[in-house]
Each structure stands twice: as C-alpha cells, then as structure tokens.
Enzyme design. Structure first.
Site, PDB file in Angstrom:
ATOM      1  N   ASN A   9     -41.231 -33.802 -18.595  1.00 57.09           N
ATOM      2  CA  ASN A   9     -40.829 -32.524 -18.017  1.00 57.09           C
ATOM      3  C   ASN A   9     -42.093 -31.662 -17.994  1.00 57.09           C
ATOM      4  O   ASN A   9     -42.478 -31.103 -19.009  1.00 57.09           O
ATOM      5  CB  ASN A   9     -39.734 -31.879 -18.884  1.00 57.09           C
ATOM      6  CG  ASN A   9     -39.378 -30.484 -18.427  1.00 57.09           C
ATOM      7  OD1 ASN A   9     -39.774 -30.055 -17.337  1.00 57.09           O
ATOM      8  ND2 ASN A   9     -38.624 -29.769 -19.251  1.00 57.09           N
ATOM      9  N   TRP A  10     -42.722 -31.629 -16.834  1.00 60.51           N
ATOM     10  CA  TRP A  10     -44.013 -30.931 -16.745  1.00 60.51           C
ATOM     11  C   TRP A  10     -43.849 -29.415 -16.820  1.00 60.51           C
ATOM     12  O   TRP A  10     -44.822 -28.700 -16.988  1.00 60.51           O
ATOM     13  CB  TRP A  10     -44.726 -31.293 -15.444  1.00 60.51           C
ATOM     14  CG  TRP A  10     -45.145 -32.737 -15.320  1.00 60.51           C
ATOM     15  CD1 TRP A  10     -44.951 -33.746 -16.232  1.00 60.51           C
ATOM     16  CD2 TRP A  10     -45.839 -33.335 -14.205  1.00 60.51           C
ATOM     17  NE1 TRP A  10     -45.482 -34.925 -15.749  1.00 60.51           N
ATOM     18  CE2 TRP A  10     -46.026 -34.699 -14.510  1.00 60.51           C
ATOM     19  CE3 TRP A  10     -46.308 -32.844 -12.985  1.00 60.51           C
ATOM     20  CZ2 TRP A  10     -46.673 -35.571 -13.626  1.00 60.51           C
ATOM     21  CZ3 TRP A  10     -46.945 -33.710 -12.102  1.00 60.51           C
ATOM     22  CH2 TRP A  10     -47.126 -35.059 -12.432  1.00 60.51           C
ATOM     23  N   LYS A  11     -42.635 -28.935 -16.639  1.00 58.15           N
ATOM     24  CA  LYS A  11     -42.365 -27.485 -16.604  1.00 58.15           C
ATOM     25  C   LYS A  11     -43.246 -26.828 -15.544  1.00 58.15           C
ATOM     26  O   LYS A  11     -43.538 -27.461 -14.533  1.00 58.15           O
ATOM     27  CB  LYS A  11     -42.542 -26.871 -17.993  1.00 58.15           C
ATOM     28  CG  LYS A  11     -41.724 -27.634 -19.048  1.00 58.15           C
ATOM     29  CD  LYS A  11     -41.589 -26.933 -20.355  1.00 58.15           C
ATOM     30  CE  LYS A  11     -40.762 -27.789 -21.300  1.00 58.15           C
ATOM     31  NZ  LYS A  11     -40.515 -27.152 -22.584  1.00 58.15           N
ATOM     32  N   HIS A  97     -31.641 -27.164 -18.719  1.00 59.10           N
ATOM     33  CA  HIS A  97     -32.680 -26.991 -19.736  1.00 59.10           C
ATOM     34  C   HIS A  97     -32.502 -25.623 -20.392  1.00 59.10           C
ATOM     35  O   HIS A  97     -32.149 -24.650 -19.731  1.00 59.10           O
ATOM     36  CB  HIS A  97     -34.068 -27.121 -19.103  1.00 59.10           C
ATOM     37  CG  HIS A  97     -35.149 -27.258 -20.132  1.00 59.10           C
ATOM     38  ND1 HIS A  97     -35.611 -26.188 -20.850  1.00 59.10           N
ATOM     39  CD2 HIS A  97     -35.801 -28.344 -20.594  1.00 59.10           C
ATOM     40  CE1 HIS A  97     -36.526 -26.616 -21.708  1.00 59.10           C
ATOM     41  NE2 HIS A  97     -36.656 -27.920 -21.575  1.00 59.10           N
ATOM     42  N   GLU A  99     -34.554 -23.477 -21.204  1.00 60.28           N
ATOM     43  CA  GLU A  99     -35.356 -22.419 -20.580  1.00 60.28           C
ATOM     44  C   GLU A  99     -34.641 -21.870 -19.347  1.00 60.28           C
ATOM     45  O   GLU A  99     -34.742 -20.671 -19.042  1.00 60.28           O
ATOM     46  CB  GLU A  99     -36.753 -22.963 -20.242  1.00 60.28           C
ATOM     47  CG  GLU A  99     -37.566 -23.166 -21.525  1.00 60.28           C
ATOM     48  CD  GLU A  99     -38.626 -24.255 -21.459  1.00 60.28           C
ATOM     49  OE1 GLU A  99     -38.980 -24.698 -20.361  1.00 60.28           O
ATOM     50  OE2 GLU A  99     -39.085 -24.674 -22.541  1.00 60.28           O
ATOM     51  N   GLU A 169     -31.780 -31.415 -26.853  1.00 58.21           N
ATOM     52  CA  GLU A 169     -33.029 -30.716 -27.127  1.00 58.21           C
ATOM     53  C   GLU A 169     -32.754 -29.475 -27.979  1.00 58.21           C
ATOM     54  O   GLU A 169     -32.408 -28.412 -27.438  1.00 58.21           O
ATOM     55  CB  GLU A 169     -33.677 -30.271 -25.809  1.00 58.21           C
ATOM     56  CG  GLU A 169     -34.034 -31.421 -24.900  1.00 58.21           C
ATOM     57  CD  GLU A 169     -35.155 -31.028 -23.947  1.00 58.21           C
ATOM     58  OE1 GLU A 169     -36.143 -31.768 -23.905  1.00 58.21           O
ATOM     59  OE2 GLU A 169     -35.062 -29.992 -23.278  1.00 58.21           O
ATOM     60  N   GLY A 175     -41.474 -27.153 -27.892  1.00 58.49           N
ATOM     61  CA  GLY A 175     -42.784 -26.513 -27.785  1.00 58.49           C
ATOM     62  C   GLY A 175     -43.249 -25.850 -29.069  1.00 58.49           C
ATOM     63  O   GLY A 175     -44.200 -25.079 -29.066  1.00 58.49           O
ATOM     64  N   SER A 215     -40.789 -31.413 -29.036  1.00 59.70           N
ATOM     65  CA  SER A 215     -42.007 -31.785 -29.762  1.00 59.70           C
ATOM     66  C   SER A 215     -42.071 -33.282 -30.056  1.00 59.70           C
ATOM     67  O   SER A 215     -42.563 -33.695 -31.109  1.00 59.70           O
ATOM     68  CB  SER A 215     -42.158 -30.963 -31.041  1.00 59.70           C
ATOM     69  OG  SER A 215     -42.221 -29.579 -30.733  1.00 59.70           O
ATOM     70  N   GLY A 236     -41.977 -32.659 -23.020  1.00 56.69           N
ATOM     71  CA  GLY A 236     -42.635 -31.520 -22.388  1.00 56.69           C
ATOM     72  C   GLY A 236     -44.144 -31.620 -22.538  1.00 56.69           C
ATOM     73  O   GLY A 236     -44.820 -32.330 -21.790  1.00 56.69           O
ATOM     74  N   GLY A 237     -44.676 -30.930 -23.528  1.00 48.08           N
ATOM     75  CA  GLY A 237     -46.124 -30.833 -23.721  1.00 48.08           C
ATOM     76  C   GLY A 237     -46.858 -32.161 -23.635  1.00 48.08           C
ATOM     77  O   GLY A 237     -47.890 -32.275 -22.964  1.00 48.08           O
TER      78      GLY A 237
END
Ligand code: PGA
Length: 252
Positions: A9-11, A97, A99, A169, A175, A215, A236-237
């Site tokens: 998930n590159w966001k 998500h 976010e 999640e 993150g 994470s 993500g990251g």
C-alpha cells in the site's frame, strides 16, 4: 484453497516515474523468485494505475487502487469510480483503510456502497478493519472489528464474498513501528475467520485470505506469517523499497 498474499500500500507516495520504477523493480524481483509462496499486489495512487499496468506482468503482480468512489459516474468532482479503476487494468481495490475512515470520514454505509460498486466492476477487494489504541485499551476492540466487517460485508452473497480479502490493521500499529505481537494478530485473525464462518460457512471461511497490516517488515514477517490464520500482509512503509518489500514477499 486459501491464497497467501503480500500487498503493498504505497499510500500517497512516489511520483509517476518513481512509481513506475518501483513497480518494475518489484515485478522483476518477483519474476526471479523460484517458488513463490504468495500472490503479490502493489496498491498505487490513482494517477499511477495506467502507467504501472503497462510495466508489470499482471499474472505475476496484481494491481490495486487504494480507494474508489461510492458512485459510478457523474458530477462528483475529484472522485474516481470503480469502473474507471477497472478500466485501467487494475484487478484489486483497497477499501476501508483506517486513514480513509479517519481522515475522510468513510462510514460503514459508504464502504458498503463502495464494496458493491467495486464488485460490480469485477474488482477484488482488500477490505481493511482494525481498532484504535483507545479501543484496544478499553476492551471494545473485538466489537469494533466485528461491526466493521458485518456492516460493510455481510450483506454480500457467498459468491460475492469470495472476492474479498480482509486485512486486519490495528491503527496503533500503522506507521508507528509498533507491531501487534504475532499472538495478538493471530487472536484477531481467528476471530475474523470465525465471524466469516458463522455468516458464510466453514468452507468459505477456510478459503478467505486474512492479511495483517501495521509496521510489518522483513524482520517480523516470518513470525507473523507462521501463525495459522495470518495469510500474508498489507504493507505500507516497507512497500516503498523493492528490497524491503521482497524481504516480506519471501518471508513465507
Ligand atoms: P505500515 O502501513 O506498514 O506503514 O504500518 C500499513 C498500512 O497502513 O497499510
């Protein structure tokens, strides 16, 4: 049979050229793995879908949008619909998500509409759920997760539900560098699978892929993925560098 999946998930990261480069690297690296034990997906910004689709082999790397609109077309300035996403050649969409729920006020009802439209467009869905730190600490987290899943997915038919991947999640782990322990994650994954079994039957539940996100990185992925109900990750990251992402893809 249940599939293992590692999805990036590159966001809101990378320009189009940077994203194309990253997708190429991931696709090359995936092609080089001899016996891949999972499906690999990249979840990219809307602007990148068409360009990334051109440089990946969709049979090796799936392509996901990170959202879609709750309408099909019309006067919704700035929105991107599920048919538009599907027309790029993407085969997945990430919905729900935290976010999106938090910053953009996406409710269970809105997500239900998005789920329906995505399925109508032939997209598979990575549907996210998870509790906040407050909900974890006050003990309501299981109810929160159950409601998120029930209120946006349990109206589906059994056939439709087979296009759903669930991602657990915990918001406090996204993150933050703070991962849920593999036991904490396993507990919730088993709960989710039992909810799916109650609604759609044991066979569907057994076939449902349930991802962990928050994470997740090459160092903790092997322990998480070793748990019986953890079928991969939503990353993500660590999905923004091909080497890190591949470290997770090869963790099975
Ligand atoms: P993270 O994000 O891996 O950077 O914690 C996961 C996600 O939000 O999907």
């Amino acid at each position: 049979m249940r599939k293992n999946i590692v999805a990036g998930n590159w966001k809101m990261n990378t320009t189009v050229p940077e994203g194309v480069q990253l997708a190429k690297e991931v696709c090359q690296a995936v092609s080089a793995v001899e016996s891949l034990k999972c499906d690999v997906i990249v979840g990219v910004p809307f602007t990148h879908l068409t360009a990334v689709r051109e440089v990946i082999d969709i049979n090796k790397v799936g392509l996901a949008a990170q959202n879609c609109a709750d309408h099909t077309s019309g006067a919704y300035t700035g929105e991107v619909s599920a048919p538009m996403v599907a027309s790029t050649g993407a085969n997945y969409v990430i919905l729900g998500h935290s976010e999106r729920r938090g910053y953009y006020h996406e409710t269970a009802q809105i997500l239900k509409e998005k789920v329906d439209l995505a399925l109508q467009s032939g997209l598979k869905i990575i549907f996210c759920c998870g509790e906040s730190l407050e909900e974890r600490e006050n003990g309501t987290f299981k109810d929160v997760i159950e409601a998120e899943i029930r209120d946006s997915l349990f109206h589906l038919t059994t056939e439709q539900f087979q296009n759903i991947v669930i991602a657990y999640e915990p918001i406090w782990a996204i993150g933050t560098g703070k991962t849920a322990t593999s036991d904490q994650a396993q507990e919730i994954h088993a709960l989710i699978r039992s909810l799916v079994a109650d609604k759609f039957g044991a066979q569907v539940a057994d076939d449902t892929t349930i991802l962990y996100g928050g994470s997740c990185k090459p160092s903790n992925a092997p322990e998480l993925f070793a748990k019986p109900d953890i079928d991969g990750g939503l990353i993500g990251g660590a999905s923004l560098k091909a080497a890190d992402f591949m470290g997770i893809v090869t963790a099975f």
